[in-house]
Design a protein around this motif. Sequence first.
Motif, PDB file in Angstrom:
ATOM      1  N   THR A 120     -31.613  15.350   9.983  1.00  0.00           N
ATOM      2  CA  THR A 120     -30.960  14.478   8.568  1.00  0.00           C
ATOM      3  C   THR A 120     -29.805  13.385   9.129  1.00  0.00           C
ATOM      4  OG1 THR A 120     -31.521  16.350   7.127  1.00  0.00           O
ATOM      5  CG2 THR A 120     -29.832  14.712   6.412  1.00  0.00           C
ATOM      6  N   VAL A 121     -29.059  13.991   9.847  1.00  0.00           N
ATOM      7  CA  VAL A 121     -27.939  13.129  10.363  1.00  0.00           C
ATOM      8  C   VAL A 121     -28.641  11.855  11.360  1.00  0.00           C
ATOM      9  CG1 VAL A 121     -25.911  12.579  11.800  1.00  0.00           C
ATOM     10  CG2 VAL A 121     -26.151  14.803  10.136  1.00  0.00           C
ATOM     11  N   LEU A 122     -29.444  12.192  12.029  1.00  0.00           N
ATOM     12  CA  LEU A 122     -30.364  11.239  12.908  1.00  0.00           C
ATOM     13  C   LEU A 122     -30.946  10.270  12.075  1.00  0.00           C
ATOM     14  CD1 LEU A 122     -31.696  13.402  15.958  1.00  0.00           C
ATOM     15  CD2 LEU A 122     -29.655  11.845  15.986  1.00  0.00           C
ATOM     16  N   ASP A 123     -31.559  10.747  11.026  1.00  0.00           N
ATOM     17  CA  ASP A 123     -32.147   9.810   9.996  1.00  0.00           C
ATOM     18  C   ASP A 123     -31.272   8.798   9.439  1.00  0.00           C
ATOM     19  OD1 ASP A 123     -34.661   8.962   9.051  1.00  0.00           O
ATOM     20  OD2 ASP A 123     -34.235  10.132   7.220  1.00  0.00           O
ATOM     21  N   ASP A 124     -29.799   9.570   8.857  1.00  0.00           N
ATOM     22  CA  ASP A 124     -29.145   8.675   8.259  1.00  0.00           C
ATOM     23  C   ASP A 124     -28.515   7.335   9.214  1.00  0.00           C
ATOM     24  OD1 ASP A 124     -29.212  10.235   6.202  1.00  0.00           O
ATOM     25  OD2 ASP A 124     -27.285  11.312   6.674  1.00  0.00           O
ATOM     26  N   LEU A 125     -28.383   7.866  10.586  1.00  0.00           N
ATOM     27  CA  LEU A 125     -27.747   6.677  11.451  1.00  0.00           C
ATOM     28  C   LEU A 125     -29.145   6.085  12.183  1.00  0.00           C
ATOM     29  CD1 LEU A 125     -24.692   8.691  13.108  1.00  0.00           C
ATOM     30  CD2 LEU A 125     -24.785   7.171  11.035  1.00  0.00           C
ATOM     31  N   GLY A 126     -29.991   6.072  11.833  1.00  0.00           N
ATOM     32  CA  GLY A 126     -31.251   5.518  12.463  1.00  0.00           C
ATOM     33  C   GLY A 126     -31.468   5.933  13.712  1.00  0.00           C
ATOM     34  N   LEU A 127     -31.458   7.030  14.148  1.00  0.00           N
ATOM     35  CA  LEU A 127     -31.657   7.726  15.535  1.00  0.00           C
ATOM     36  C   LEU A 127     -32.910   8.390  15.547  1.00  0.00           C
ATOM     37  CD1 LEU A 127     -28.091   8.449  16.469  1.00  0.00           C
ATOM     38  CD2 LEU A 127     -29.356   6.612  17.503  1.00  0.00           C
TER      39      LEU A 127
END
Lengths: 238, 292
Positions: A120-127
């Motif tokens: 989820t965090v990777l998604d939020d930061l475009g990673l």
Amino acid sequence: MTPSPPRLAVSGLEVAFGGLTALDGVSFDVRPGETVALIGPNGAGKTTAFNAICGLVKPRKGTVHIDGRPAPARTTRLLAAGVARTLQGLGLFDRLTVLDNVRAPLIALRDRDADAKARTVLDDLGLTGLADRPAGALPYPERKRVALARALAPRPRLLLLDEPAGGLGPADIDALAETVDRLDCAVLLVEHHVDFVMRTADRIVVLDFGRVIATGTPDEVRDDPAVEAAYLGVEAAA
Amino acid sequence: MDRLLFLLAAGLARGAVLALFALSLVIVWRAARVVNFAQAAMAAAAVYAAFHATAATGSYWIGLATGLAAGALLGAAVERGLMRRLPAHAPLPGIIVAIGLVMVLQAGLAIAFGPEHRPMHPPFSQRPFVIGGVPLLSPYDLFTLGAAAAVMAALALLFNRTPLGLRLRAAAFAPETARLAGVRVPRMVALGWALSAAAAALAALLLVPTELGLNPHAVDLLFVNAFAVAVIGGLDSPAGALLAGIGTGLLVSLVTGYASASAAPLAVLALMTLVLLVRPGGLLAAKEARTA
């Protein structure tokens, strides 16, 4: 009704390395949801203050409280106390994948949803597209984002950012400022990039030679003669 | 041709043991950036524990379990009692302490149990199966191959597929960052030493019944060859240890069979020199390992 304690309260902090006093009676606080910038010339004691908050250096005097409780003496318990930090030198696990870098703190906290939360965090930061690549193989701006993602993954109540804009270009700094603005946790950041600080900080604490020489909103600090002399004046002249 | 097949089969079993011992050195190197020169003496001590447990109970398997447990405990004790107290970021004190530990352990074992070789009996026959008139692997060789492969696969799964493995790798690759990420680095380093010493103990337990027997120096040659294997593989590469272990095992077997046993160490040295000339970091070294 008793007011809630500040998320971070630093009081009378003194740190010395041999005969050199790195911090001399430093006090400031960070309230919930607030972004506070700790600025000052090189050697002012900014990173030492971070290290003292994190338990990486032992203060000679003074206290650090997180949510009204003494900060944990052990660095490894910091995350459990709701505090996450990025490092000036990135401090990534270069040989681990991006996903494993972000999962690591969640695994340490024994979070059963580590994988989902990390993604989820990777998604939020475009990673998301970089999840399976080794962190050490990425370009610098992406590596900075991975470091931020790892700090954000355990959903800290207090986030310490050590020079988050360092080495980034204008577009990446804009994106980082937008990300920091969106955060709902308290943020304490050390940064040399004045525009970034003025844009993101609610309050600024200025250090010089280990002492707090000014505290206030960005506008108040900008107009403070002591700050101009110690730091911003040099920048403006340059 | 028959001889070649036999030597290749024998080399495979020897290579598996070499790879396992080299892997134990790689685990410690990754966890603590120390070449554990005491690994052979620690493994010998664990084999003595296994020997006496087997003698007391009559069970090879109880002896095996005791040896592994003794190895793991000794590994953790050496880390907690000695290595943890040494200055960080300086490799020399760790090497000196490890060499001192070799002397203490080997002298202690000789005082306690004597210098003579004590025969250890394998749990399975060492008579090779004959297939098409060609003697190949014995039941004990198959057991050795299976045990070494199973342990290496289990370690690979542990390190790469489990939360504990992620914490072990994080602590090994960037201790300071790992601490900030909530990883208890000293605990992970101690666990790394325990796993490493248990793997070395298993390699020694598999080897000793095929050699002259157990004495305080019974694992020394295995250590020398396994150290060469670890260097050839890349020192911090588990896959490199496996590849180089099997390759070196085959080389030793072929040289012993076609030339002489005394030429085998020279062949290993020549292989290591050749690999280091072509790839100074070893076959599968990561960039960091070359400068560490």
